[in-house]
Structure formats: structure tokens, C-alpha cells
Motif scaffolding. Structure first.
Motif, PDB file in Angstrom:
ATOM      1  N   ASP A   1      19.467   1.753   0.471  1.00  0.00           N
ATOM      2  CA  ASP A   1      18.526   2.232  -0.553  1.00  0.00           C
ATOM      3  C   ASP A   1      19.040   3.538  -1.172  1.00  0.00           C
ATOM      4  OD1 ASP A   1      15.734   1.325  -1.465  1.00  0.00           O
ATOM      5  OD2 ASP A   1      15.475   3.488  -1.249  1.00  0.00           O
TER       6      ASP A   1
ATOM      7  N   LEU B   1       3.859   1.707  -1.090  1.00  0.00           N
ATOM      8  CA  LEU B   1       4.524   1.921  -2.376  1.00  0.00           C
ATOM      9  C   LEU B   1       3.550   2.496  -3.408  1.00  0.00           C
ATOM     10  CD1 LEU B   1       6.763  -1.293  -2.674  1.00  0.00           C
ATOM     11  CD2 LEU B   1       7.379   0.939  -1.740  1.00  0.00           C
TER      12      LEU B   1
ATOM     13  N   TYR C   1       0.846  -1.215   0.000  1.00  0.00           N
ATOM     14  CA  TYR C   1       0.000   0.000   0.000  1.00  0.00           C
ATOM     15  C   TYR C   1       0.871   1.252   0.000  1.00  0.00           C
ATOM     16  CZ  TYR C   1      -0.846   3.404   3.773  1.00  0.00           C
ATOM     17  OH  TYR C   1      -0.777   4.503   4.584  1.00  0.00           O
TER      18      TYR C   1
ATOM     19  N   ARG D   1       7.719   0.660 -10.965  1.00  0.00           N
ATOM     20  CA  ARG D   1       7.877   0.020  -9.649  1.00  0.00           C
ATOM     21  C   ARG D   1       7.966  -1.484  -9.874  1.00  0.00           C
ATOM     22  NH1 ARG D   1       9.428   1.270  -4.714  1.00  0.00           N
ATOM     23  NH2 ARG D   1       8.298   3.251  -4.796  1.00  0.00           N
TER      24      ARG D   1
ATOM     25  N   LYS E   1      13.021   0.203 -10.494  1.00  0.00           N
ATOM     26  CA  LYS E   1      12.355   1.477 -10.199  1.00  0.00           C
ATOM     27  C   LYS E   1      13.316   2.573 -10.657  1.00  0.00           C
ATOM     28  CE  LYS E   1      14.058   1.684  -5.417  1.00  0.00           C
ATOM     29  NZ  LYS E   1      13.769   1.806  -4.006  1.00  0.00           N
TER      30      LYS E   1
ATOM     31  N   ARG F   1      22.985  -6.344  -0.599  1.00  0.00           N
ATOM     32  CA  ARG F   1      22.180  -6.503  -1.818  1.00  0.00           C
ATOM     33  C   ARG F   1      22.602  -5.480  -2.882  1.00  0.00           C
ATOM     34  NH1 ARG F   1      17.420  -2.704  -1.207  1.00  0.00           N
ATOM     35  NH2 ARG F   1      18.003  -1.554   0.647  1.00  0.00           N
TER      36      ARG F   1
ATOM     37  N   THR G   1      10.641   4.216   7.027  1.00  0.00           N
ATOM     38  CA  THR G   1      10.912   2.816   6.658  1.00  0.00           C
ATOM     39  C   THR G   1      11.163   1.933   7.868  1.00  0.00           C
ATOM     40  OG1 THR G   1      12.859   3.907   5.704  1.00  0.00           O
ATOM     41  CG2 THR G   1      11.795   2.252   4.373  1.00  0.00           C
TER      42      THR G   1
HETATM   43  C1  GRG Z   1       2.473   6.638   1.356  1.00  0.00           C
HETATM   44  C2  GRG Z   1       1.961   6.500   3.840  1.00  0.00           C
HETATM   45  C3  GRG Z   1       2.907   6.354   2.735  1.00  0.00           C
HETATM   46  C4  GRG Z   1       4.141   5.975   3.004  1.00  0.00           C
HETATM   47  C5  GRG Z   1       5.156   5.714   2.012  1.00  0.00           C
HETATM   48  C6  GRG Z   1       7.811   3.469   2.610  1.00  0.00           C
HETATM   49  C7  GRG Z   1       7.332   4.687   1.934  1.00  0.00           C
HETATM   50  C8  GRG Z   1       6.455   5.551   2.702  1.00  0.00           C
HETATM   51  C9  GRG Z   1       7.624   5.002   0.680  1.00  0.00           C
HETATM   52  C10 GRG Z   1       8.460   4.172  -0.182  1.00  0.00           C
HETATM   53  C11 GRG Z   1       9.405   5.037  -0.925  1.00  0.00           C
HETATM   54  C12 GRG Z   1      10.735   4.519  -0.860  1.00  0.00           C
HETATM   55  C13 GRG Z   1      11.345   4.138  -2.168  1.00  0.00           C
HETATM   56  C14 GRG Z   1      11.352   4.416   0.297  1.00  0.00           C
HETATM   57  C15 GRG Z   1      12.711   3.914   0.417  1.00  0.00           C
HETATM   58  C16 GRG Z   1      12.798   2.606   1.100  1.00  0.00           C
HETATM   59  C17 GRG Z   1      11.809   1.643   0.581  1.00  0.00           C
HETATM   60  C18 GRG Z   1      10.613   1.425   1.389  1.00  0.00           C
HETATM   61  C19 GRG Z   1      12.048   1.029  -0.560  1.00  0.00           C
HETATM   62  C20 GRG Z   1      11.154   0.041  -1.144  1.00  0.00           C
HETATM   63  O1  GRG Z   1      11.179  -1.124  -0.370  1.00  0.00           O
HETATM   64  P1  GRG Z   1      11.787  -2.485  -0.920  1.00  0.00           P
HETATM   65  O2  GRG Z   1      13.154  -2.238  -1.498  1.00  0.00           O
HETATM   66  O3  GRG Z   1      10.770  -2.766  -2.108  1.00  0.00           O
HETATM   67  O4  GRG Z   1      11.683  -3.525   0.134  1.00  0.00           O
HETATM   68  P2  GRG Z   1      10.320  -4.157  -2.749  1.00  0.00           P
HETATM   69  O5  GRG Z   1       9.796  -3.756  -4.097  1.00  0.00           O
HETATM   70  O6  GRG Z   1      11.507  -5.068  -2.811  1.00  0.00           O
HETATM   71  O7  GRG Z   1       9.227  -4.686  -1.867  1.00  0.00           O
END
Ligand code: GRG
Length: 299
Positions: A226, A86, A84, A100, A240, A297, A186
Motif C-alpha cells: 500500500d 474507510l 466502516y 475512495r 483514491k 497487485r 491493518t
Molecule cells: C477509523 C477506526 C478507524 C480505522 C481506520 C484501516 C484504517 C484504519 C484506515 C484506512 C486507511 C488506509 C488507506 C490504510 C492503508 C491500508 C488500507 C486499509 C487500505 C485500504 O484497503 P484496501 O486496499 O481497500 O483493501 P479496498 O477499497 O480495496 O477495500
């Protein structure tokens, strides 16, 4: 020449494919009305992602002797909250991204209103799962799991961290401010993954404290890596858009401390994560390996 799969890689592959099946079973079928919403929920959650949070939940479950049948439900709930986040994060009103997990983002594939509803419905389903399945012998322990995930996802967790992130665009942050943002954005859900996995079994207060310290180090390490990958890796490898943080003027560990120092910091956090597990010993082996995976990773 084929390189032999390590024991950890085999375990990780097992958890990842198990989770694919679990999520596919727990999500509403694409044919059930409203079909467009259900199809989009499945699109956003299935066939993609490293499943880092489920890996953490299963590894933490090994510390508390939790049954995999319970852990998989808790892990699915956490992964739905992650999916959600993402979907909403990618929307034009937030990060505005089109790619994504190697495919068009949910609002591109469907439409913005559907993407908004996908996030809403995934969040509700996560809490439905935590409340309708027996996940702990002690009902109070299960209630605490619901509370842990709710506060991790809310304004004093992930949603709050996202708000700080949105306001920080274009502004340099100090390292403590950067850490504060990421612990919320995160780190909170990563911590919830560890605690929920462990809470599916029997866990002492002392071990829970070790896990909490581990989760804090690993959550921050995840974000530092990240940031390094966003700077260093290609869009094709990441699935991404790479280099987006600097293009959007977002403060990152690379912009705040430089690339070699950010890499060094990730290593220090990995050492902290390992140190936190020392008091647990052998049952924490998988958690140590997941910390290594998170830091080493390449995607
Ligand atoms: C919209 C309420 C709301 C929150 C969003 C976590 C987040 C907050 C946004 C994600 C944006 C982002 C790229 C954050 C950096 C760290 C992160 C959560 C990366 C994505 O997680 P991975 O690498 O993704 O675990 P996969 O695709 O492998 O599940």
C-alpha cells in the motif's frame, strides 16, 4: 488479443461477485427508514473495493472445509468493519480525503454526521451478523469468532493503530514502531479475516498457528505494498488520492527504508507467508495465491 483468465482470477472474480450479492442482501434496503442512512451504508460498502478480506476468509475456509454459506457471512462482517474504517478514516477529523474507490467519499457524497453514523451502523451490523447466523458447529467456537473480530477492531487492534497513525503524522518512526502501528491498524483485521474464515469449519490448533503466522506476514505485506503504491501509482489507478502519505508527512515503508528496499521487503514477507503455509499443504493453495495477489497487485 484477449489474455486467458487464470484459475485464480476466475476464483477471485467468483468470490468478489458472490460478496457483492451477499453484502447487498445483508445491508438494510435503501428504501427502509432511515433511508438516507441506509442508502449511505450501501454507498460505502457496495460496488467497489478489491474484497481482499473476503478473499482471505474464503481461502482460509478451504483449509478447514468450511461451508461457503457460513464463510460468506463471516466475510461480510469483516468487510463491513473494513468499510466502516474507510468511511471514518476519510473524514475531515482524520485523513480528510475526498476520493475512495473511485467515487466521492461518504462524507462528501452525504455529510459528516451521516458518514459518522454509517461507520457506527456498519460496525454494529457486523456483530449482529456474527451473532444471529450459525457459523460454527461449536457455540464456543462461534463466540471466539465474535471476540476475535471485536478485539481486532478495538483499541488494541485497528482503532488503536489508527490512533498511533494520527499521532505519528510529521514524525519519523523507526521500523519497529512502523510495524507496531501497521500490525494494529491493518494487520489485525486481515488476521481476523483469515481466522474467521477458517473458524467456520474444523481447524486444529496447529493449523491455526500456521494461519496466524501467514496472516501476520500477509497483513504487513499488504501495508508495505500500500505504501509503495501510494508513492508509485496514480490516483486514477488506485481510485483514491495517490501520494497522500508523503504530502501529509506520514511515515511509510518507502520513507523509512526507500522504494527498492520496500519492494524487497514485500517480497520477503510474501516468502514468509508461503513458508507459513508449508505445514498445511495442498488445502492452503488459495491462501498462497491470495498472498501473491496482495504483493503483486498494481492497485
Ligand atoms: C477509523 C477506526 C478507524 C480505522 C481506520 C484501516 C484504517 C484504519 C484506515 C484506512 C486507511 C488506509 C488507506 C490504510 C492503508 C491500508 C488500507 C486499509 C487500505 C485500504 O484497503 P484496501 O486496499 O481497500 O483493501 P479496498 O477499497 O480495496 O477495500
Amino acid at each position: 488479443m484477449k489474455i486467458a483468465e487464470t484459475d485464480f482470477q476466475a476464483w477471485m472474480g467468483g468470490v468478489q461477485s458472490r460478496m457483492e450479492g451477499v453484502l447487498a442482501r445483508l445491508l438494510p434496503a435503501a428504501g427502509i427508514a432511515p433511508a438516507r442512512l441506509h442508502e449511505a451504508m450501501r454507498y460505502a460498502t457496495l460496488e467497489g473495493g478489491k474484497r481482499v478480506r473476503p478473499l482471505l476468509a474464503f481461502a482460509a475456509g478451504e483449509v478447514s472445509g468450511a461451508s461457503p454459506e457460513r464463510v460468506e457471512i463471516a466475510a461480510a462482517a469483516v468487510e463491513m468493519i473494513h468499510a466502516y474504517s474507510l468511511v471514518h478514516d476519510d473524514m475531515p477529523c482524520m485523513d480528510d480525503d475526498v476520493l475512495r474507490r473511485g467515487k466521492p467519499t461518504a462524507h462528501v457524497q452525504y455529510d459528516e454526521a451521516t458518514a459518522l453514523l454509517v461507520g457506527d451502523a456498519l460496525q454494529s451490523l457486523a456483530f449482529q451478523l456474527l451473532s444471529e447466523h450459525r457459523l460454527a458447529d461449536d457455540p464456543q467456537q462461534q463466540l471466539d469468532m465474535v471476540k476475535t473480530l471485536a478485539s481486532a477492531a478495538g483499541s488494541r487492534g485497528m482503532a488503536g493503530g489508527q490512533q498511533i497513525d494520527l499521532q505519528a503524522t510529521g514524525k519519523p518512526l523507526t521500523l519497529p514502531e512502523l510495524e507496531f502501528m501497521h500490525v494494529h491498524k491493518t494487520g489485525a483485521i486481515i488476521r481476523a479475516a483469515v481466522l474467521l474464515g477458517a473458524s467456520c469449519g474444523e481447524i486444529s490448533a496447529e493449523r491455526k498457528q500456521h494461519l496466524d503466522q501467514y496472516a501476520k506476514a500477509v497483513g504487513l505485506a499488504f501495508q508495505v505494498v500500500d505504501d509503495v503504491l501510494d508513492y508509485d501509482a496514480s490516483t486514477a489507478t488506485l481510485g483514491k488520492t495517490a501520494g497522500k502519505d508523503s504530502k501529509q508527512g506520514k511515515p511509510t515503508y518507502v520513507s523509512a527504508m526507500g522504494l527498492p528496499q520496500a519492494r524487497q521487503f514485500a517480497e520477503e514477507l510474501r516468502a514468509q507467508a508461503h513458508a507459513a503455509l508449508r505445514g498445511i499443504g495442498a488445502p492452503a493453495r488459495r491462501l498462497a495465491e491470495v498472498a501473491d495477489f496482495i504483493v503483486l497487485r498494481k492497485f
